[in-house]
Design a protein around this motif. Structure first.
Motif, PDB file in Angstrom:
ATOM      1  N   ILE A   1       0.840  -1.198   0.000  1.00 51.86           N
ATOM      2  CA  ILE A   1       0.000   0.000   0.000  1.00 51.86           C
ATOM      3  C   ILE A   1       0.874   1.247   0.000  1.00 51.86           C
ATOM      4  N   GLN A   2       1.920   1.244   0.837  1.00 53.61           N
ATOM      5  CA  GLN A   2       2.792   2.411   0.931  1.00 53.61           C
ATOM      6  C   GLN A   2       3.600   2.622  -0.354  1.00 53.61           C
ATOM      7  N   GLY A   3       4.030   1.535  -0.964  1.00 51.36           N
ATOM      8  CA  GLY A   3       4.831   1.634  -2.180  1.00 51.36           C
ATOM      9  C   GLY A   3       4.022   1.814  -3.443  1.00 51.36           C
ATOM     10  N   GLY A   4       2.707   1.597  -3.347  1.00 51.47           N
ATOM     11  CA  GLY A   4       1.863   1.752  -4.516  1.00 51.47           C
ATOM     12  C   GLY A   4       1.975   0.622  -5.516  1.00 51.47           C
ATOM     13  N   TRP A   5       2.493  -0.532  -5.133  1.00 50.87           N
ATOM     14  CA  TRP A   5       2.588  -1.633  -6.064  1.00 50.87           C
ATOM     15  C   TRP A   5       1.544  -2.677  -5.724  1.00 50.87           C
ATOM     16  N   PRO A   6       1.053  -3.410  -6.626  1.00 47.53           N
ATOM     17  CA  PRO A   6       1.265  -3.253  -8.069  1.00 47.53           C
ATOM     18  C   PRO A   6       0.450  -2.080  -8.597  1.00 47.53           C
TER      19      PRO A   6
END
Length: 107
Positions: A101-106
């Motif tokens: 969620i924090q990294g925006g992946w995927p």
């Protein structure tokens, strides 16, 4: 000689500690729920497809995952070992879900 002593000398099972069953119950209910919820959320983010399809697939798999966690908790030989695995996997999958969620992946 009492019956318990005869059984233990003859190779019977030892009496389990007082905390064994309550630990298994807590691990199966709360730990199994935590593991299932974290894994379901992570799978819903990582599986390919539309958001509706991935949510439905992850939710469908969650029933089998929770059942497997409960059966494993009560079938394992040592309660502390299985509690460590269940809670450790719940923390790992929860952490991976949070990172996704924090990294925006995927994307």
């Amino acid at each position: 000689m009492t019956r318990i002593n005869k059984a233990s000398r003859a190779g019977g099972t030892r009496a389990s500690p007082v905390w064994d069953v309550p630990l298994r119950i807590l691990t199966a209910s709360l730990g199994g729920y935590a593991l299932t919820a974290a894994t379901t959320a992570l799978l819903a983010r990582l599986l390919p497809g539309s958001p509706l399809e991935t949510a439905m697939a992850a939710t469908t798999l969650s029933f089998a995952l929770f059942t497997g966690a409960v059966v494993w908790t009560f079938a394992a030989g040592r309660a502390l070992v299985v509690a460590g695995w269940i809670w450790g996997l719940a923390l790992l999958t929860g952490g991976l879900g949070w990172l996704s969620i924090q990294g925006g992946w995927p994307s």
